[in-house]
Structures are given as C-alpha cells and as structure tokens.
Scaffold this motif. Structure first.
Motif, PDB file in Angstrom:
ATOM      1  N   LEU A 140      45.524  43.132  19.841  1.00  0.00           N
ATOM      2  CA  LEU A 140      45.278  43.697  21.164  1.00  0.00           C
ATOM      3  C   LEU A 140      44.894  45.153  21.014  1.00  0.00           C
ATOM      4  CD1 LEU A 140      45.530  43.696  24.332  1.00  0.00           C
ATOM      5  CD2 LEU A 140      47.930  44.360  23.989  1.00  0.00           C
ATOM      6  N   GLY A 141      43.766  45.527  21.605  1.00  0.00           N
ATOM      7  CA  GLY A 141      43.336  46.913  21.599  1.00  0.00           C
ATOM      8  C   GLY A 141      43.262  47.448  23.022  1.00  0.00           C
ATOM      9  N   VAL A 142      43.756  48.646  23.249  1.00  0.00           N
ATOM     10  CA  VAL A 142      43.679  49.287  24.565  1.00  0.00           C
ATOM     11  C   VAL A 142      42.981  50.630  24.382  1.00  0.00           C
ATOM     12  CG1 VAL A 142      44.947  50.152  26.560  1.00  0.00           C
ATOM     13  CG2 VAL A 142      45.813  48.166  25.300  1.00  0.00           C
ATOM     14  N   ARG A 143      41.838  50.791  25.037  1.00  0.00           N
ATOM     15  CA  ARG A 143      41.061  52.028  24.936  1.00  0.00           C
ATOM     16  C   ARG A 143      41.199  52.816  26.225  1.00  0.00           C
ATOM     17  NH1 ARG A 143      35.059  50.839  24.109  1.00  0.00           N
ATOM     18  NH2 ARG A 143      35.871  49.970  22.154  1.00  0.00           N
ATOM     19  N   ARG A 144      41.646  54.068  26.065  1.00  0.00           N
ATOM     20  CA  ARG A 144      41.742  54.983  27.213  1.00  0.00           C
ATOM     21  C   ARG A 144      41.109  56.298  26.844  1.00  0.00           C
ATOM     22  NH1 ARG A 144      46.462  56.899  29.793  1.00  0.00           N
ATOM     23  NH2 ARG A 144      47.690  56.757  27.868  1.00  0.00           N
ATOM     24  N   ASP A 145      40.215  56.784  27.721  1.00  0.00           N
ATOM     25  CA  ASP A 145      39.511  58.042  27.461  1.00  0.00           C
ATOM     26  C   ASP A 145      38.852  58.034  26.083  1.00  0.00           C
ATOM     27  OD1 ASP A 145      40.334  59.043  29.934  1.00  0.00           O
ATOM     28  OD2 ASP A 145      42.251  59.716  29.090  1.00  0.00           O
ATOM     29  N   GLY A 146      38.353  56.870  25.690  1.00  0.00           N
ATOM     30  CA  GLY A 146      37.617  56.761  24.435  1.00  0.00           C
ATOM     31  C   GLY A 146      38.484  56.615  23.210  1.00  0.00           C
ATOM     32  N   VAL A 147      39.811  56.632  23.354  1.00  0.00           N
ATOM     33  CA  VAL A 147      40.722  56.495  22.217  1.00  0.00           C
ATOM     34  C   VAL A 147      41.362  55.106  22.280  1.00  0.00           C
ATOM     35  CG1 VAL A 147      42.813  57.362  21.101  1.00  0.00           C
ATOM     36  CG2 VAL A 147      41.196  58.966  22.169  1.00  0.00           C
ATOM     37  N   THR A 148      41.271  54.386  21.158  1.00  0.00           N
ATOM     38  CA  THR A 148      41.772  53.010  21.115  1.00  0.00           C
ATOM     39  C   THR A 148      43.041  52.931  20.289  1.00  0.00           C
ATOM     40  OG1 THR A 148      39.519  52.136  21.280  1.00  0.00           O
ATOM     41  CG2 THR A 148      41.216  50.625  20.488  1.00  0.00           C
ATOM     42  N   ARG A 149      44.065  52.299  20.860  1.00  0.00           N
ATOM     43  CA  ARG A 149      45.278  51.979  20.115  1.00  0.00           C
ATOM     44  C   ARG A 149      45.376  50.463  20.009  1.00  0.00           C
ATOM     45  NH1 ARG A 149      50.295  55.021  22.763  1.00  0.00           N
ATOM     46  NH2 ARG A 149      51.311  54.014  20.981  1.00  0.00           N
ATOM     47  N   SER A 150      45.875  49.963  18.879  1.00  0.00           N
ATOM     48  CA  SER A 150      45.869  48.525  18.622  1.00  0.00           C
ATOM     49  C   SER A 150      47.249  48.026  18.224  1.00  0.00           C
ATOM     50  CB  SER A 150      44.869  48.200  17.497  1.00  0.00           C
ATOM     51  OG  SER A 150      43.563  48.610  17.859  1.00  0.00           O
ATOM     52  N   TRP A 151      47.533  46.787  18.654  1.00  0.00           N
ATOM     53  CA  TRP A 151      48.770  46.105  18.289  1.00  0.00           C
ATOM     54  C   TRP A 151      48.418  44.707  17.788  1.00  0.00           C
ATOM     55  CZ3 TRP A 151      48.117  49.403  22.222  1.00  0.00           C
ATOM     56  CH2 TRP A 151      49.053  50.437  22.394  1.00  0.00           C
ATOM     57  N   SER A 152      49.275  44.144  16.978  1.00  0.00           N
ATOM     58  CA  SER A 152      49.074  42.774  16.523  1.00  0.00           C
ATOM     59  C   SER A 152      50.428  42.079  16.442  1.00  0.00           C
ATOM     60  CB  SER A 152      48.376  42.739  15.164  1.00  0.00           C
ATOM     61  OG  SER A 152      49.207  43.252  14.144  1.00  0.00           O
ATOM     62  N   TRP A 153      50.376  40.755  16.522  1.00  0.00           N
ATOM     63  CA  TRP A 153      51.597  39.965  16.412  1.00  0.00           C
ATOM     64  C   TRP A 153      51.260  38.537  16.017  1.00  0.00           C
ATOM     65  CZ3 TRP A 153      49.593  41.781  20.989  1.00  0.00           C
ATOM     66  CH2 TRP A 153      49.152  40.828  21.905  1.00  0.00           C
ATOM     67  N   ALA A 154      52.222  37.913  15.359  1.00  0.00           N
ATOM     68  CA  ALA A 154      52.079  36.509  14.999  1.00  0.00           C
ATOM     69  C   ALA A 154      52.474  35.653  16.190  1.00  0.00           C
ATOM     70  CB  ALA A 154      52.953  36.170  13.790  1.00  0.00           C
ATOM     71  N   VAL A 155      51.706  34.587  16.421  1.00  0.00           N
ATOM     72  CA  VAL A 155      51.954  33.705  17.559  1.00  0.00           C
ATOM     73  C   VAL A 155      53.242  32.926  17.339  1.00  0.00           C
ATOM     74  CG1 VAL A 155      51.076  31.691  18.802  1.00  0.00           C
ATOM     75  CG2 VAL A 155      49.512  33.513  18.097  1.00  0.00           C
ATOM     76  N   ASP A 156      54.066  32.856  18.396  1.00  0.00           N
ATOM     77  CA  ASP A 156      55.260  32.014  18.363  1.00  0.00           C
ATOM     78  C   ASP A 156      54.812  30.589  18.665  1.00  0.00           C
ATOM     79  OD1 ASP A 156      57.612  30.683  18.683  1.00  0.00           O
ATOM     80  OD2 ASP A 156      58.468  32.070  20.159  1.00  0.00           O
ATOM     81  N   GLU A 157      54.973  29.678  17.707  1.00  0.00           N
ATOM     82  CA  GLU A 157      54.464  28.322  17.839  1.00  0.00           C
ATOM     83  C   GLU A 157      55.368  27.407  18.643  1.00  0.00           C
ATOM     84  OE1 GLU A 157      52.359  26.652  14.368  1.00  0.00           O
ATOM     85  OE2 GLU A 157      53.236  28.325  13.265  1.00  0.00           O
TER      86      GLU A 157
END
Length: 444
Positions: free
Chosen positions: A62-79
């Motif tokens: 997941l990436g969230v861009r605000r004012d041109g700056v992007t922060r990213s998160w990731s996670w493993a799917v719970d099956e």
C-alpha cells in the motif's frame, strides 16, 4: 497496480495515454479517479494518490502519496476465513525508502496517512485501521477500502446476462455449448432463425467471455469457409451497463461497453473505435450503409437508447436477440423463463464420449494442426492401415489353411495373436486417418 488518484478523470486519461494496458474508471463526487496502471511513472505528477499492488505471492503493498511524498506499507495476507481472521496490526510494516525513515506504528500509521490524504474523520480512520489489521486478500481489501472511504469502485460492473451469438451449424454450436457447460455452468441453446443460434448463460454470466472464446475457437476450426464468421458476446450488467465482444479463434477482434464508467486506454482513440465498427460489419456486410451510425455507437461511452438494441438493429441480427438476452419475469438471469420468446434447449454437459466424438470428428473443437499436416498424417495412417489389413488377411489365410498357405506344419497361437494385433492396428489407423481428414477439412 490499482490507483486512486485525486485528479479529474480527463487528466488521468491524458497522463495514461502512453500506457496501452491501463484502464481508467469513474470519478467520485470528491474528485478521486480510479485506474489500473501498468507504468506508475506516468502518474508521478499527481501529488495525492493511494496505490495498491501485490508485492509478492500473498503479499500486498500500500502506497499513500501526499504533497508528492509517498510512504509505503506491506503485509502478508491472512489466509483464514473472514470470520476467523485475527486483527494483527503488527503484521502491517512500513517500507522505508532511505530518505524517509520507516514508522513503527504499522497499521496505525497507514490509517493515519490514508485519512489525511482523504480528509477523512476520526471514525473513518478507526475503520481503516481495523481493515488494515485484518490483512484481507487483495480483492476484499480494495472493495472494503472503497466502501469505507467513498472512493470509486475498483472494478467494472459484472455481467448479469450473457448471450453468445454465432452463425454456424447447430450441431457444432450444440457440441461447443455442451463441452463449455462442463466447466461454466448451465447453458441453453436458442435457435434465433436465419442460421443464427445463441448460447445463453443461465448461471455464471460473468464467464461469458470464456464461452465466447470457446465458440470463437469452434468457428476457427471450420477453416477458410468460416473466415468471415465471428462469435458475438452481448452482455448486460447493473445500472444499465452493457457491452459486447467479438471473437474468432484465439483473437478478440473488438470489444466495447457502455454505462460502466470505465475506459481502456488502448481503445480510447477514435481510430481504434472506428476499426471496431468495421470489424462488426463482418457479421453483416450488407449493412455497410450503417457504418457511420456504428462508428457513432462505438465512440460513445453512454447511450440514451439501449446500445445493444441499437447494435442488433444496425447489424440486422435476429429480432429475438434482445428478448432472449434480457432477464425473465423474476428479474434474474440465473433461472430459465416460464415463457421464453424462443424455445430454449438446456444443454446437457458433455461427457467423455461426446468430447472424444468431437475430437475425432473435429466438430466443436479447434483443429490439431495445419491442413497439409493433417492430410499428410491421415494419408500415412491410411497406408499403415492398409498394410496391417493385408497382414491380417494373410494371417486369416494361414489359420484357415492350418499353416499350408505359408508352408507351415500348422497354425500356432502366435498366428492368432498376430491376427488380433493386425485387426486392432487396422481399426486404430482407420479411425485416426478418418479423424485426420475430418480435422483437415475444418483446418486452414
């Protein structure tokens, strides 16, 4: 990559003009436009965006861009099943980029950034935090994200009715429908007259493109005499959405939809849509005077009139086509009607016997090789069958004369075994030769 972009839809279409694999969806009331993007560099100038991608097998980024700056998160799917999922905020980890250090807040930090980008309330931020902590699979995650935040729906409307038209022999159409019914669900055959037949999806209408592909391959299997024939898929979805696809062999020659809010960048150009109109004329060459109206229909993304009825009218397709496609009295597409406009034959799914018969005769299945290869192979099998037949006749004479035909003391058990093998080989070669010639007749 799924992208929610805070920009007008027209701007997004212009930016993605160089990405032929991109699709642009509707714009929300709050100014967010949804798009599927193959080249993320094309949307870098949009300063506020939410980006969702599969970072790996069973992993979401997941990436969230605000004012041109992007922060990213990731996670493993719970099956686990939805009701069995355990909230695990610690499973959501921010991915630092070296320039901006990673935040250890995990789901809390991601929810905070999402809320800030969306201008959402504290209540929405709490719901987003809970959604992230559940670590759902991608489709479920983006659907719930859109539902919580009011972002545009991330997918096209699904077909609720689907009908595949073709102008082919009833036997070939029936066999194709029976084979397809084994994997796609209940299918009904409708004789629409004037050589046209339709295969109606009574369940799983979203699998209509797979049925159209099967019919298109069957048409290609008929060889050069069917070079101007196509399989035409007509479908309807929710809220007036409708569309068509034109298939032959492995090729999708044209496709367009109305009322979905989505545009494929590759087909956004007017020249491409005009080419779709010309492809449709293959179905009805005598309707060439309607080409300007067909072009107008293809250029539109929405229509005041029923676009499918207009298409059927312009191509002079059977008048009962729309009546067969539209839902029944109960408003559903899954159940047959009490009083259908034309007789419907519910097709029994093909068993192994029907499949083998189609494979041998070449009816309803694509040819296995080019025509000259099939003819040469059929001739070779026919010659081999003739040789084994002659050997079998010789063995019959040996057994009938108790070995005298070959100056042997008597017939032996080996003679009987050899005769049985010769008969089996003759029959097998004859069947394969006949099937090869039948396939060659349908091949190009």
């Amino acid at each position: 990559m799924l992208s929610f972009l805070l920009a007008p839809r027209s701007t997004v279409l212009d930016l993605l003009a160089g990405d032929d694999d991109a699709s642009v969806g509707p714009e929300s009331a709050t100014g967010w436009t949804v798009a599927w993007v193959e080249d993320p560099d094309l949307i870098e100038e949009i300063r506020t965006a939410i980006l969702v991608d599969e970072a790996g097998e069973m992993e979401i980024a997941l990436g969230v861009r605000r004012d041109g700056v992007t922060r990213s998160w990731s996670w493993a799917v719970d099956e686990g099943e939805d009701e069995e999922r355990v909230d695990d905020a610690d499973g959501v980890v921010e991915v630092g980029d070296g320039e901006h250090p990673a935040d250890e807040d995990g789901a809390d930090g991601a929810a905070r950034e999402l809320s800030a980008a969306l201008g959402a309330s504290d209540e929405t931020r709490s719901a987003l935090r809970d959604l992230l902590a559940r670590r759902s699979e991608p489709n479920s995650f983006v659907e719930q994200l859109a539902a919580i935040t009011g972002l545009p729906t991330p997918s096209r409307p699904q077909p609720l009715q689907a009908l595949v038209l073709s102008r082919t022999t009833p036997a070939a159409t029936r066999l194709t429908g029976q084979i397809a019914a084994t994997g796609l669900g209940d299918i009904a055959l409708a004789d629409l007259g004037d050589g046209w037949s339709g295969l109606l999806m009574l369940e799983n209408p979203e699998l209509g493109p797979q049925l159209a592909d099967a019919v298109g391959r069957m048409i290609a299997a008929q060889g050069l005499r069917s070079r101007k024939k196509r399989a035409l898929l007509l479908w309807r979805g929710e809220n007036g959405a409708a569309g068509f696809e034109l298939h032959r062999g492995e090729n999708l020659y044209a496709s367009h939809d109305w009322g979905t809010g989505w545009t494929d960048v590759v087909s956004a150009e007017l020249s491409v849509r005009d080419a779709f109109a010309e492809e449709l004329l293959v179905l009805a060459p005598e309707s060439s005077e309607h080409l300007p109206r067909l072009r107008s229909l293809m250029r539109a993304d929405a229509r005041d009139r029923d676009p499918l009825a207009e298409l059927v009218d312009l191509l002079d397709l059977p008048s009962d086509t729309i009546a067969v496609l539209d839902p029944g009295v109960d408003g559903t597409a899954a159940a047959p009607w009490d009083d259908p406009p034309v007789p419907l034959e519910l097709l029994e799914p093909a068993g192994l016997g029907r499949f083998i018969r189609g494979l041998v005769t070449g009816r309803g299945l694509p040819p296995l090789a080019p025509r000259w290869v099939l003819r040469a192979y059929g001739m070779l099998c026919a010659m081999a069958g003739l040789v084994t037949l002659l050997l079998g006749v010789m063995q019959v004479l040996v057994i009938a004369t108790d070995g005298a035909f070959m100056d042997e003391p008597s017939a032996t058990a080996e003679d009987w075994i050899f005769l049985a093998l010769a008969v089996a080989a003759t029959v097998l070669n004859a069947v394969i030769a006949a099937g090869s010639f039948l396939h060659a007749r349908a091949a190009e």
